[in-house]
Write a protein that holds these residues in place. Structure first.
Motif, PDB file in Angstrom:
ATOM      1  N   LYS A  25       0.834  -1.195   0.000  1.00  0.00           N
ATOM      2  CA  LYS A  25       0.000   0.000   0.000  1.00  0.00           C
ATOM      3  C   LYS A  25       0.873   1.250   0.000  1.00  0.00           C
ATOM      4  O   LYS A  25       1.774   1.385   0.830  1.00  0.00           O
ATOM      5  CB  LYS A  25      -0.909   0.022   1.235  1.00  0.00           C
ATOM      6  CG  LYS A  25      -2.047  -0.968   1.199  1.00  0.00           C
ATOM      7  CD  LYS A  25      -2.927  -0.777   2.439  1.00  0.00           C
ATOM      8  CE  LYS A  25      -4.045  -1.804   2.497  1.00  0.00           C
ATOM      9  NZ  LYS A  25      -4.866  -1.612   3.730  1.00  0.00           N
ATOM     10  N   PHE A  26       0.581   2.159  -0.919  1.00  0.00           N
ATOM     11  CA  PHE A  26       1.260   3.454  -1.008  1.00  0.00           C
ATOM     12  C   PHE A  26       0.222   4.560  -0.831  1.00  0.00           C
ATOM     13  O   PHE A  26      -0.807   4.559  -1.512  1.00  0.00           O
ATOM     14  CB  PHE A  26       1.918   3.631  -2.370  1.00  0.00           C
ATOM     15  CG  PHE A  26       3.139   2.783  -2.612  1.00  0.00           C
ATOM     16  CD1 PHE A  26       4.401   3.360  -2.637  1.00  0.00           C
ATOM     17  CD2 PHE A  26       3.018   1.418  -2.846  1.00  0.00           C
ATOM     18  CE1 PHE A  26       5.532   2.588  -2.881  1.00  0.00           C
ATOM     19  CE2 PHE A  26       4.145   0.632  -3.085  1.00  0.00           C
ATOM     20  CZ  PHE A  26       5.408   1.222  -3.104  1.00  0.00           C
ATOM     21  N   MET A  27       0.508   5.502   0.062  1.00  0.00           N
ATOM     22  CA  MET A  27      -0.357   6.663   0.223  1.00  0.00           C
ATOM     23  C   MET A  27       0.345   7.874  -0.407  1.00  0.00           C
ATOM     24  O   MET A  27       1.454   8.231   0.003  1.00  0.00           O
ATOM     25  CB  MET A  27      -0.655   6.922   1.708  1.00  0.00           C
ATOM     26  CG  MET A  27      -1.655   8.047   1.932  1.00  0.00           C
ATOM     27  SD  MET A  27      -2.270   8.097   3.652  1.00  0.00           S
ATOM     28  CE  MET A  27      -0.892   8.892   4.492  1.00  0.00           C
ATOM     29  N   LEU A  28      -0.290   8.477  -1.406  1.00  0.00           N
ATOM     30  CA  LEU A  28       0.324   9.585  -2.142  1.00  0.00           C
ATOM     31  C   LEU A  28      -0.437  10.880  -1.862  1.00  0.00           C
ATOM     32  O   LEU A  28      -1.681  10.907  -1.895  1.00  0.00           O
ATOM     33  CB  LEU A  28       0.318   9.306  -3.644  1.00  0.00           C
ATOM     34  CG  LEU A  28       1.476   8.452  -4.194  1.00  0.00           C
ATOM     35  CD1 LEU A  28       1.492   7.057  -3.596  1.00  0.00           C
ATOM     36  CD2 LEU A  28       1.413   8.385  -5.716  1.00  0.00           C
ATOM     37  N   PHE A  29       0.329  11.942  -1.619  1.00  0.00           N
ATOM     38  CA  PHE A  29      -0.299  13.215  -1.260  1.00  0.00           C
ATOM     39  C   PHE A  29       0.685  14.358  -1.506  1.00  0.00           C
ATOM     40  O   PHE A  29       1.889  14.160  -1.642  1.00  0.00           O
ATOM     41  CB  PHE A  29      -0.699  13.210   0.215  1.00  0.00           C
ATOM     42  CG  PHE A  29       0.465  13.006   1.145  1.00  0.00           C
ATOM     43  CD1 PHE A  29       1.144  14.083   1.704  1.00  0.00           C
ATOM     44  CD2 PHE A  29       0.900  11.718   1.454  1.00  0.00           C
ATOM     45  CE1 PHE A  29       2.227  13.887   2.549  1.00  0.00           C
ATOM     46  CE2 PHE A  29       1.993  11.511   2.297  1.00  0.00           C
ATOM     47  CZ  PHE A  29       2.648  12.592   2.846  1.00  0.00           C
ATOM     48  N   LEU A  30       0.144  15.576  -1.551  1.00  0.00           N
ATOM     49  CA  LEU A  30       0.959  16.790  -1.629  1.00  0.00           C
ATOM     50  C   LEU A  30       0.716  17.628  -0.386  1.00  0.00           C
ATOM     51  O   LEU A  30      -0.379  17.587   0.199  1.00  0.00           O
ATOM     52  CB  LEU A  30       0.600  17.607  -2.874  1.00  0.00           C
ATOM     53  CG  LEU A  30       0.883  16.955  -4.230  1.00  0.00           C
ATOM     54  CD1 LEU A  30       0.446  17.887  -5.363  1.00  0.00           C
ATOM     55  CD2 LEU A  30       2.350  16.587  -4.381  1.00  0.00           C
ATOM     56  N   PRO A  31       1.725  18.393   0.057  1.00  0.00           N
ATOM     57  CA  PRO A  31       1.555  19.254   1.243  1.00  0.00           C
ATOM     58  C   PRO A  31       0.449  20.287   1.025  1.00  0.00           C
ATOM     59  O   PRO A  31       0.089  20.606  -0.113  1.00  0.00           O
ATOM     60  CB  PRO A  31       2.923  19.943   1.379  1.00  0.00           C
ATOM     61  CG  PRO A  31       3.876  19.088   0.614  1.00  0.00           C
ATOM     62  CD  PRO A  31       3.089  18.489  -0.506  1.00  0.00           C
ATOM     63  N   GLU A  32      -0.080  20.795   2.117  1.00  0.00           N
ATOM     64  CA  GLU A  32      -1.092  21.847   2.018  1.00  0.00           C
ATOM     65  C   GLU A  32      -0.547  23.030   1.220  1.00  0.00           C
ATOM     66  O   GLU A  32       0.547  23.512   1.464  1.00  0.00           O
ATOM     67  CB  GLU A  32      -1.502  22.317   3.410  1.00  0.00           C
ATOM     68  CG  GLU A  32      -2.421  21.339   4.136  1.00  0.00           C
ATOM     69  CD  GLU A  32      -3.045  21.943   5.375  1.00  0.00           C
ATOM     70  OE1 GLU A  32      -3.980  22.753   5.235  1.00  0.00           O
ATOM     71  OE2 GLU A  32      -2.590  21.602   6.485  1.00  0.00           O
ATOM     72  N   GLY A  33      -1.317  23.485   0.242  1.00  0.00           N
ATOM     73  CA  GLY A  33      -0.906  24.599  -0.612  1.00  0.00           C
ATOM     74  C   GLY A  33      -0.169  24.175  -1.868  1.00  0.00           C
ATOM     75  O   GLY A  33       0.032  24.976  -2.779  1.00  0.00           O
ATOM     76  N   GLU A  34       0.236  22.897  -1.938  1.00  0.00           N
ATOM     77  CA  GLU A  34       0.980  22.402  -3.112  1.00  0.00           C
ATOM     78  C   GLU A  34      -0.014  21.863  -4.147  1.00  0.00           C
ATOM     79  O   GLU A  34      -0.837  21.004  -3.835  1.00  0.00           O
ATOM     80  CB  GLU A  34       1.951  21.293  -2.693  1.00  0.00           C
ATOM     81  CG  GLU A  34       2.774  20.726  -3.839  1.00  0.00           C
ATOM     82  CD  GLU A  34       3.672  21.766  -4.463  1.00  0.00           C
ATOM     83  OE1 GLU A  34       3.338  22.221  -5.581  1.00  0.00           O
ATOM     84  OE2 GLU A  34       4.675  22.143  -3.830  1.00  0.00           O
ATOM     85  N   LEU A  35       0.079  22.374  -5.395  1.00  0.00           N
ATOM     86  CA  LEU A  35      -0.889  22.015  -6.426  1.00  0.00           C
ATOM     87  C   LEU A  35      -0.280  21.298  -7.626  1.00  0.00           C
ATOM     88  O   LEU A  35      -1.000  20.842  -8.506  1.00  0.00           O
ATOM     89  CB  LEU A  35      -1.611  23.287  -6.916  1.00  0.00           C
ATOM     90  CG  LEU A  35      -2.339  24.098  -5.835  1.00  0.00           C
ATOM     91  CD1 LEU A  35      -2.915  25.368  -6.439  1.00  0.00           C
ATOM     92  CD2 LEU A  35      -3.434  23.271  -5.165  1.00  0.00           C
ATOM     93  N   HIS A  36       1.048  21.184  -7.682  1.00  0.00           N
ATOM     94  CA  HIS A  36       1.712  20.586  -8.846  1.00  0.00           C
ATOM     95  C   HIS A  36       1.687  19.057  -8.723  1.00  0.00           C
ATOM     96  O   HIS A  36       2.540  18.459  -8.075  1.00  0.00           O
ATOM     97  CB  HIS A  36       3.157  21.083  -8.947  1.00  0.00           C
ATOM     98  CG  HIS A  36       3.265  22.551  -9.182  1.00  0.00           C
ATOM     99  ND1 HIS A  36       3.168  23.478  -8.160  1.00  0.00           N
ATOM    100  CD2 HIS A  36       3.449  23.269 -10.324  1.00  0.00           C
ATOM    101  CE1 HIS A  36       3.297  24.696  -8.658  1.00  0.00           C
ATOM    102  NE2 HIS A  36       3.456  24.603  -9.969  1.00  0.00           N
ATOM    103  N   GLU A  37       0.692  18.427  -9.369  1.00  0.00           N
ATOM    104  CA  GLU A  37       0.476  16.999  -9.123  1.00  0.00           C
ATOM    105  C   GLU A  37       0.852  16.075 -10.284  1.00  0.00           C
ATOM    106  O   GLU A  37       0.614  14.866 -10.213  1.00  0.00           O
ATOM    107  CB  GLU A  37      -0.976  16.739  -8.720  1.00  0.00           C
ATOM    108  CG  GLU A  37      -1.993  16.968  -9.809  1.00  0.00           C
ATOM    109  CD  GLU A  37      -3.384  16.493  -9.413  1.00  0.00           C
ATOM    110  OE1 GLU A  37      -3.510  15.623  -8.530  1.00  0.00           O
ATOM    111  OE2 GLU A  37      -4.355  17.001  -9.998  1.00  0.00           O
ATOM    112  N   ILE A  38       1.457  16.597 -11.357  1.00  0.00           N
ATOM    113  CA  ILE A  38       1.804  15.733 -12.491  1.00  0.00           C
ATOM    114  C   ILE A  38       2.747  14.612 -12.049  1.00  0.00           C
ATOM    115  O   ILE A  38       2.546  13.431 -12.388  1.00  0.00           O
ATOM    116  CB  ILE A  38       2.453  16.547 -13.621  1.00  0.00           C
ATOM    117  CG1 ILE A  38       1.450  17.558 -14.199  1.00  0.00           C
ATOM    118  CG2 ILE A  38       2.957  15.617 -14.729  1.00  0.00           C
ATOM    119  CD1 ILE A  38       0.257  16.957 -14.876  1.00  0.00           C
TER     120      ILE A  38
END
Length: 298
Positions: free
Chosen positions: A175-188
């Motif tokens: 299992k991998f949980m993928l996320f970006l920090p709060e305020g980070e929008l660059h998800e490519i």
């Protein structure tokens, strides 16, 4: 309509400003306009022309011959060249033209052709990623506008989502949980990581952009993933980025934390043992290959 200085043309085409001025004077290749304050600038037609001229010149066409051609003939010659070429740089050139013209149909055709010829993963690695790196630099220097950058990013994002939907994880996968920090929008990068992980038969819990810490805590407690993956591109910055990663490492100390992004890489930070830095996409591929192989369900 966008306006470009000669430095912008240099950055986008790779042709030195000095050479561009010589071509302008000797062959009347460009016709700069002037602002009310007498500053020279070029429009999108000039930019498209010089990009095409630069490609033909790189492929051995003499500048004197190119200058005698109409812009329409130059475009036709470039289309013929890129249609039959498998060179990654030629494909990136074509995508750059699509970005400037905001031509979705042509962009779609180029991507689809490359995916058929190279496969999705190789197209991402050798065409899309270098192209996105290029436009990222151009956006930072002001050579392209935010609308053009968003236009391209959204089209790539759509392709990634379709490709991800075609991957079926195994019940035996990690299992991998993928996320970006709060305020980070660059998800490519995060989306491509999702594709690679699922293509190896592993499971992805995708939280996406700007994920609040309380959501991370709740999802981790529910799913207990073995791996967490995040990319710190624009926020947080400096020591705050270091602190953010260290807090994650301590909070989720039973998991392996995979971290990438310019706010973290190439910095002299010291992290907890469960933090692994991903300097490029090949580092993630190596991490996946180090795991026990799982059968891919059809």
């Amino acid at each position: 309509m966008s306006r470009y200085l000669i430095k912008d043309l240099e950055n986008l085409s790779g042709i030195k400003a000095h050479t561009l001025r010589i071509w302008e004077q000797r062959y009347n290749l460009l016709c700069p306009k002037r602002t009310d304050t007498n500053i020279r600038y070029y429009d999108e037609a000039d930019l498209k022309l010089i990009l095409n001229v630069a490609l033909l010149n790189e492929k051995g066409h003499k500048i004197s011959k190119i200058a005698s051609m109409t812009p329409e003939c130059i475009s036709e010659e470039v289309i013929k060249l890129t249609d039959r070429s498998l060179m990654h740089d030629d494909q990136i050139h074509s995508l750059t033209i699509c970005m400037i013209e905001m031509d979705e149909e042509k962009f779609e055709k180029i991507l689809t052709t490359n995916i058929i010829k190279l496969g999705f993963e190789q197209t991402m690695l050798h065409v899309i990623y270098p192209f996105l790196t290029k436009i990222g630099v151009l956006w930072q220097t002001g050579a392209i506008n935010p609308a053009q950058e968003h236009f391209i990013s959204n089209l790539v994002r759509q392709k990634l989502i379709v490709a991800i939907d075609g991957q079926v994880p195994s019940s035996d996968g990690k299992k991998f949980m993928l996320f970006l920090p709060e305020g980070e929008l660059h998800e490519i990068s995060l989306l491509f990581a999702t594709y690679l992980i699922k293509s190896k038969g592993h499971k992805v819990i995708y939280l996406g952009q700007s994920t609040p810490k309380k959501d991370l805590d709740a999802v981790y407690e529910l799913h207990a993933p073995e791996f967490l993956l995040t990319v710190v591109t624009s926020v947080p910055v400096g020591d705050q980025a270091n602190n953010y990663v260290e807090k994650l490492a301590r909070k989720f100390n039973e998991a392996t934390l995979l971290v990438s992004g310019i706010q973290i890489l190439d910095k002299e930070y010291t992290f907890s043992p469960n933090v692994h830095l991903l300097h490029n996409i090949n580092d993630l591929k190596a991490q996946l290959e180090s795991l026990e192989q799982v059968p891919i369900e059809k």
